[in-house]
Design a protein around this motif. Structure first.
Motif, PDB file in Angstrom:
ATOM      1  N   GLY A   1     -10.208  -5.275  -1.591  1.00 10.22           N
ATOM      2  CA  GLY A   1     -10.927  -4.111  -1.079  1.00 10.22           C
ATOM      3  C   GLY A   1     -11.192  -4.229   0.412  1.00 10.22           C
ATOM      4  N   LYS A   2     -11.518  -5.432   0.853  1.00 10.54           N
ATOM      5  CA  LYS A   2     -11.767  -5.665   2.280  1.00 10.54           C
ATOM      6  C   LYS A   2     -10.482  -5.481   3.085  1.00 10.54           C
ATOM      7  CE  LYS A   2     -13.300  -9.262   5.458  1.00 10.54           C
ATOM      8  NZ  LYS A   2     -13.718 -10.665   5.574  1.00 10.54           N
ATOM      9  N   VAL A   3      -9.382  -6.009   2.573  1.00 13.53           N
ATOM     10  CA  VAL A   3      -8.098  -5.874   3.270  1.00 13.53           C
ATOM     11  C   VAL A   3      -7.665  -4.406   3.289  1.00 13.53           C
ATOM     12  CG1 VAL A   3      -5.650  -6.505   3.197  1.00 13.53           C
ATOM     13  CG2 VAL A   3      -7.384  -8.229   2.737  1.00 13.53           C
ATOM     14  N   MET A   4      -7.970  -3.699   2.203  1.00 12.68           N
ATOM     15  CA  MET A   4      -7.580  -2.288   2.112  1.00 12.68           C
ATOM     16  C   MET A   4      -8.287  -1.436   3.167  1.00 12.68           C
ATOM     17  SD  MET A   4      -5.459  -1.581  -0.539  1.00 12.68           S
ATOM     18  CE  MET A   4      -5.829   0.051  -1.078  1.00 12.68           C
ATOM     19  N   ARG A   5      -9.441  -1.878   3.634  1.00 12.35           N
ATOM     20  CA  ARG A   5     -10.162  -1.107   4.658  1.00 12.35           C
ATOM     21  C   ARG A   5      -9.398  -1.050   5.969  1.00 12.35           C
ATOM     22  NH1 ARG A   5     -15.533  -4.270   4.121  1.00 12.35           N
ATOM     23  NH2 ARG A   5     -15.262  -4.572   1.914  1.00 12.35           N
ATOM     24  N   SER A   6      -8.569  -2.060   6.221  1.00 12.57           N
ATOM     25  CA  SER A   6      -7.821  -2.083   7.477  1.00 12.57           C
ATOM     26  C   SER A   6      -6.435  -1.448   7.334  1.00 12.57           C
ATOM     27  CB  SER A   6      -7.678  -3.528   7.967  1.00 12.57           C
ATOM     28  OG  SER A   6      -6.919  -4.274   7.042  1.00 12.57           O
ATOM     29  N   VAL A   7      -6.120  -0.972   6.140  1.00 18.23           N
ATOM     30  CA  VAL A   7      -4.813  -0.378   5.867  1.00 18.23           C
ATOM     31  C   VAL A   7      -5.010   1.099   5.543  1.00 18.23           C
ATOM     32  CG1 VAL A   7      -2.845  -0.456   4.283  1.00 18.23           C
ATOM     33  CG2 VAL A   7      -3.964  -2.566   4.948  1.00 18.23           C
ATOM     34  N   ASP A   8      -4.037   1.909   5.899  1.00 16.01           N
ATOM     35  CA  ASP A   8      -4.099   3.325   5.552  1.00 16.01           C
ATOM     36  C   ASP A   8      -3.791   3.478   4.060  1.00 16.01           C
ATOM     37  OD1 ASP A   8      -4.207   6.080   5.645  1.00 16.01           O
ATOM     38  OD2 ASP A   8      -2.162   6.300   6.412  1.00 16.01           O
ATOM     39  N   PRO A   9      -4.754   3.930   3.267  1.00 19.09           N
ATOM     40  CA  PRO A   9      -4.534   3.994   1.817  1.00 19.09           C
ATOM     41  C   PRO A   9      -3.700   5.192   1.358  1.00 19.09           C
ATOM     42  CG  PRO A   9      -6.738   4.729   2.325  1.00 19.09           C
ATOM     43  CD  PRO A   9      -6.129   4.274   3.619  1.00 19.09           C
ATOM     44  N   GLU A  10      -3.487   6.167   2.224  1.00 20.28           N
ATOM     45  CA  GLU A  10      -2.782   7.386   1.814  1.00 20.28           C
ATOM     46  C   GLU A  10      -1.371   7.124   1.283  1.00 20.28           C
ATOM     47  OE1 GLU A  10      -4.077  10.433   1.474  1.00 20.28           O
ATOM     48  OE2 GLU A  10      -5.987   9.536   2.036  1.00 20.28           O
ATOM     49  N   PRO A  11      -0.512   6.368   2.009  1.00 16.33           N
ATOM     50  CA  PRO A  11       0.835   6.143   1.466  1.00 16.33           C
ATOM     51  C   PRO A  11       0.819   5.343   0.161  1.00 16.33           C
ATOM     52  CG  PRO A  11       0.648   5.242   3.700  1.00 16.33           C
ATOM     53  CD  PRO A  11      -0.668   5.811   3.330  1.00 16.33           C
ATOM     54  N   ILE A  12      -0.121   4.430   0.054  1.00 12.38           N
ATOM     55  CA  ILE A  12      -0.226   3.630  -1.171  1.00 12.38           C
ATOM     56  C   ILE A  12      -0.646   4.524  -2.328  1.00 12.38           C
ATOM     57  CG2 ILE A  12      -1.443   1.718  -2.272  1.00 12.38           C
ATOM     58  CD1 ILE A  12      -1.715   0.483   0.556  1.00 12.38           C
ATOM     59  N   GLN A  13      -1.633   5.377  -2.086  1.00 10.90           N
ATOM     60  CA  GLN A  13      -2.103   6.295  -3.127  1.00 10.90           C
ATOM     61  C   GLN A  13      -0.994   7.265  -3.518  1.00 10.90           C
ATOM     62  OE1 GLN A  13      -5.318   6.230  -4.594  1.00 10.90           O
ATOM     63  NE2 GLN A  13      -4.282   7.556  -6.044  1.00 10.90           N
ATOM     64  N   ALA A  14      -0.233   7.733  -2.544  1.00 13.41           N
ATOM     65  CA  ALA A  14       0.863   8.664  -2.832  1.00 13.41           C
ATOM     66  C   ALA A  14       1.924   7.993  -3.707  1.00 13.41           C
ATOM     67  CB  ALA A  14       1.485   9.157  -1.532  1.00 13.41           C
ATOM     68  N   ALA A  15       2.254   6.749  -3.396  1.00 15.73           N
ATOM     69  CA  ALA A  15       3.249   6.027  -4.196  1.00 15.73           C
ATOM     70  C   ALA A  15       2.735   5.785  -5.614  1.00 15.73           C
ATOM     71  CB  ALA A  15       3.601   4.705  -3.522  1.00 15.73           C
ATOM     72  N   LEU A  16       1.451   5.477  -5.734  1.00 11.50           N
ATOM     73  CA  LEU A  16       0.856   5.249  -7.051  1.00 11.50           C
ATOM     74  C   LEU A  16       0.845   6.540  -7.868  1.00 11.50           C
ATOM     75  CD1 LEU A  16      -0.465   2.997  -8.704  1.00 11.50           C
ATOM     76  CD2 LEU A  16      -2.655   3.717  -7.801  1.00 11.50           C
ATOM     77  N   ASP A  17       0.511   7.645  -7.226  1.00 10.03           N
ATOM     78  CA  ASP A  17       0.529   8.942  -7.915  1.00 10.03           C
ATOM     79  C   ASP A  17       1.939   9.299  -8.371  1.00 10.03           C
ATOM     80  OD1 ASP A  17      -2.179   9.179  -7.520  1.00 10.03           O
ATOM     81  OD2 ASP A  17      -2.000  10.506  -5.777  1.00 10.03           O
ATOM     82  N   LYS A  18       2.906   8.966  -7.547  1.00  6.27           N
ATOM     83  CA  LYS A  18       4.298   9.252  -7.893  1.00  6.27           C
ATOM     84  C   LYS A  18       4.707   8.472  -9.142  1.00  6.27           C
ATOM     85  CE  LYS A  18       8.795   9.463  -5.618  1.00  6.27           C
ATOM     86  NZ  LYS A  18       9.536   9.119  -4.408  1.00  6.27           N
ATOM     87  N   ILE A  19       4.300   7.225  -9.216  1.00  6.98           N
ATOM     88  CA  ILE A  19       4.627   6.401 -10.386  1.00  6.98           C
ATOM     89  C   ILE A  19       3.927   6.940 -11.631  1.00  6.98           C
ATOM     90  CG2 ILE A  19       4.223   4.139 -11.421  1.00  6.98           C
ATOM     91  CD1 ILE A  19       4.889   2.933  -8.715  1.00  6.98           C
ATOM     92  N   ARG A  20       2.663   7.297 -11.491  1.00  6.09           N
ATOM     93  CA  ARG A  20       1.927   7.857 -12.636  1.00  6.09           C
ATOM     94  C   ARG A  20       2.580   9.139 -13.129  1.00  6.09           C
ATOM     95  NH1 ARG A  20      -3.652   7.679  -9.827  1.00  6.09           N
ATOM     96  NH2 ARG A  20      -4.222   5.512 -10.039  1.00  6.09           N
TER      97      ARG A  20
END
Length: 174
Positions: free
Chosen positions: A78-97
């Motif tokens: 969670g701490k590392v995720m704060r320094s990363v843009d979560p949008e592309p990760i969330q988009a990829a996860l939504d695509k898989i779902r």
């Protein structure tokens, strides 16, 4: 005489956006939950995600850990995720779902078609032949008759499963 800490009237005011501590915590929890979802994925699927090297390593470590160590590692993710843009990760996860849910819907449609073939017989088989001209009409009729006999005799639905497999192969052949 103007004070030192006051701005002159001709200077534009900067808009300050205040974020409450609760809102910040909610955002951090959301990032940690996203990290937890990433930890639950298989490594082969995880390789397709746009992850930084630190985040990818933290996720791999969390997959190895258990209990308390895993909980601490999830907090670190969670701490590392704060320094990363979560949008592309969330988009990829939504695509898989979405792929999984689409596949489930397709299988349900095939099951319904199979049930129609067993229940209605030739009428449903004609519909199947229109959708999939390469289908074997004679084999489908034979399996539909066998499925009805199995159903009447309270036997396992072997023929119904075989009809489903045939329909699935036809669907994949498209």
């Amino acid at each position: 005489m103007a004070r030192k800490n006051q701005k002159a009237p001709w200077e534009p005011e900067e808009e300050i956006i205040w974020v409450s501590k609760t809102e910040m915590k909610t955002d951090m929890d959301a990032l940690q939950k996203l990290g937890e979802e990433l930890v639950d994925l298989k490594p082969s699927v995880l390789d397709k995600f746009p992850l930084s090297e630190d985040l990818a390593q933290a996720i791999k470590d969390a997959q190895r850990f258990k209990n308390e160590a895993k909980r601490r590692q999830l907090q670190y993710i969670g701490k590392v995720m704060r320094s990363v843009d979560p949008e592309p990760i969330q988009a990829a996860l939504d695509k898989i779902r979405n792929k999984h849910s689409q596949a489930t819907v397709e299988l349900h449609k095939l099951e319904q078609l199979r049930d129609r073939v067993v229940a209605e017989g030739d009428a449903a088989i004609s519909d199947v032949m229109e959708m999939y001209p390469e289908a074997d009409r004679q084999r489908l009729r034979q399996l539909a008759r066998q499925a009805n006999k199995e159903k009447a005799a309270n036997k396992p639905a072997k023929s119904s499963r075989e009809i489903f497999q045939i329909l699935k192969e036809l669907k994949l052949g498209d």
